[in-house]
Scaffold this active site. Structure first.
Site, PDB file in Angstrom:
ATOM      1  CB  ALA A   3       4.548  16.082   4.198  1.00 30.09           C
ATOM      2  CD  GLU A   4      -0.419  13.464   6.697  1.00 28.03           C
ATOM      3  OE1 GLU A   4      -1.669  13.427   6.628  1.00 28.03           O
ATOM      4  OE2 GLU A   4       0.211  13.245   7.757  1.00 28.03           O
ATOM      5  N   GLY A   6     -10.585  13.378   8.941  1.00 28.95           N
ATOM      6  CA  GLY A   6     -10.501  13.216   7.498  1.00 28.95           C
ATOM      7  C   GLY A   6     -10.039  14.461   6.769  1.00 28.95           C
ATOM      8  CG  ASN A  26      -4.469  14.038   4.262  1.00 29.15           C
ATOM      9  OD1 ASN A  26      -3.744  14.764   3.589  1.00 29.15           O
ATOM     10  ND2 ASN A  26      -4.082  13.514   5.408  1.00 29.15           N
ATOM     11  CB  VAL A  58       0.166  -2.480   9.358  1.00 33.32           C
ATOM     12  CG1 VAL A  58       0.142  -1.006   9.758  1.00 33.32           C
ATOM     13  CG2 VAL A  58      -1.100  -3.180   9.832  1.00 33.32           C
ATOM     14  CG  ASP A  59       1.807   1.814   8.115  1.00 32.94           C
ATOM     15  OD1 ASP A  59       0.828   2.242   7.488  1.00 32.94           O
ATOM     16  OD2 ASP A  59       1.978   2.017   9.337  1.00 32.94           O
ATOM     17  CG  ASN A  68      -3.264   4.790   4.833  1.00 31.42           C
ATOM     18  OD1 ASN A  68      -4.130   5.605   5.176  1.00 31.42           O
ATOM     19  ND2 ASN A  68      -2.342   4.341   5.675  1.00 31.42           N
ATOM     20  CG  LEU A 128      -8.881  -1.940   5.086  1.00 30.48           C
ATOM     21  CD1 LEU A 128      -8.857  -1.039   3.863  1.00 30.48           C
ATOM     22  CD2 LEU A 128     -10.318  -2.193   5.543  1.00 30.48           C
ATOM     23  CG  HIS A 165       2.629   5.857   7.838  1.00 27.94           C
ATOM     24  ND1 HIS A 165       1.923   5.392   8.930  1.00 27.94           N
ATOM     25  CD2 HIS A 165       3.931   5.965   8.230  1.00 27.94           C
ATOM     26  CE1 HIS A 165       2.764   5.220   9.943  1.00 27.94           C
ATOM     27  NE2 HIS A 165       3.977   5.560   9.553  1.00 27.94           N
TER      28      HIS A 165
END
Length: 305
Positions: free
Chosen positions: A170-171, A12, A14, A140-141, A103, A90, A105
């Site tokens: 990036a994130e 976790g 992020n 998904v995504d 989210n 989910l 990715h």
């Protein structure tokens, strides 16, 4: 103030970074994991953040597990859900009952969705990748994109190096940005989050112009230097090759026999150039450690000097 329910299956990082940054004043109100041994749980507890564990029982349906997740979160007030490596797909059971769920990715969607994104990037031989923050849907995504951030892919990259660059460069930039937009009530999500529904995302003020909301800067290395700010440090010069204005980067060194320019020399030369750009008349400037020690204008450059 925006309160976040974070959901992660492993470290976790992020979520913890968002907790440190508090973008837009948002704070992490609870962290939930589907793995009791997830490192994020101890990290969150050390920060005084409440934690919950809801593992999926053998043979348990997704809907049943998600309802137990919702039950575990029901005693907390939160405005936004942020997933970070939450390894569960989910369904509408959760998404219809929860606030907007985001989210991150590790690729520039729609390219390289699903698992092993970094391996896909390296196998494809692309030179740019990054991350995507998107609204979570049942597919998904595939949810609408909120924001993205790009990073280069180098010829000698391996999966570990690329994963680290995407995470930190990036994130750690894109996810706080998206949370800040949500906290400032600038992120608007409308529509149906189910697989068959249509969902749209708009962001107030994500504008361009002279002073855009976001910037992407790309420079090329033009030279390596004798040393950095101090002799024991390495350094290099990077330039925006699209820039039309005068630059010290390609300027010839006229003092024959002198040593090659160092980091400090380039900084001083750049400061001098920026100073004399302020004048229409021929100008000369003396700079020491980026501080102006003198400046003069005259009819000729020689007289100014």
């Amino acid at each position: 103030m925006t309160t976040i329910a974070g959901m992660a299956s492993n470290r976790g990082r992020n979520l913890l970074h968002i907790d440190e940054r508090r973008p837009g004043g948002a704070e992490l109100g609870v962290v939930l994991s589907n793995h009791a041994e997830a490192p994020v749980l101890d990290a969150a507890a050390e920060r005084g953040i409440p934690t919950e564990v809801v593992e999926r029982d053998d043979g348990e349906s997704r809907a049943s597990h998600e309802q137990r997740v919702l039950d575990a979160l029901s005693s907390y007030d939160f405005d936004l859900v942020c997933l970070d490596g939450y390894m569960r797909v989910l369904t509408g059971t959760f998404l219809d009952a929860a606030p907007t769920t985001l989210n991150v990715h590790p690729s520039l969607l729609p390219s390289f969705p699903g698992m092993d994104a970094h391996e896909q990037v390296l196998d494809a031989g692309v030179s740019v990748t990054g991350c995507t923050v998107h609204v979570v849907t049942e597919e998904v995504d595939a949810g609408p994109i909120v924001t993205q951030e790009s990073v280069p892919v180098y010829g000698d990259d391996d999966t570990g190096e690329l994963k680290k660059r995407v995470l930190y460069d990036a994130e750690f930039t894109a996810y706080p940005r998206a949370v800040r937009w949500a906290a400032e009530d600038r992120l608007h999500v409308e529509g149906d989050r189910t697989a068959d529904g249509e969902l749209t995302v708009t962001v107030d003020g994500d504008d361009g112009g002279d002073f855009p909301e976001r910037r992407v800067v790309s420079d090329d290395r033009t030279a390596t230097l004798r040393y950095g700010e101090n002799p024991h440090q390495d350094a290099a010069v990077y330039a925006d090759t699209a820039a039309a204005e005068a630059s010290v980067v390609e300027a010839p060194q006229l003092n024959e026999g002198a040593k090659a320019l160092s980091y400090n020399n380039y900084n001083d030369a750049d400061a001098a150039l920026n100073l004399i750009k302020e004048f229409e008349a021929p100008a000369a400037a003396v700079i020491k450690h980026t501080n102006p020690a003198g400046c003069a204008t005259a009819e000729t450059l020689a007289d100014a000097y």
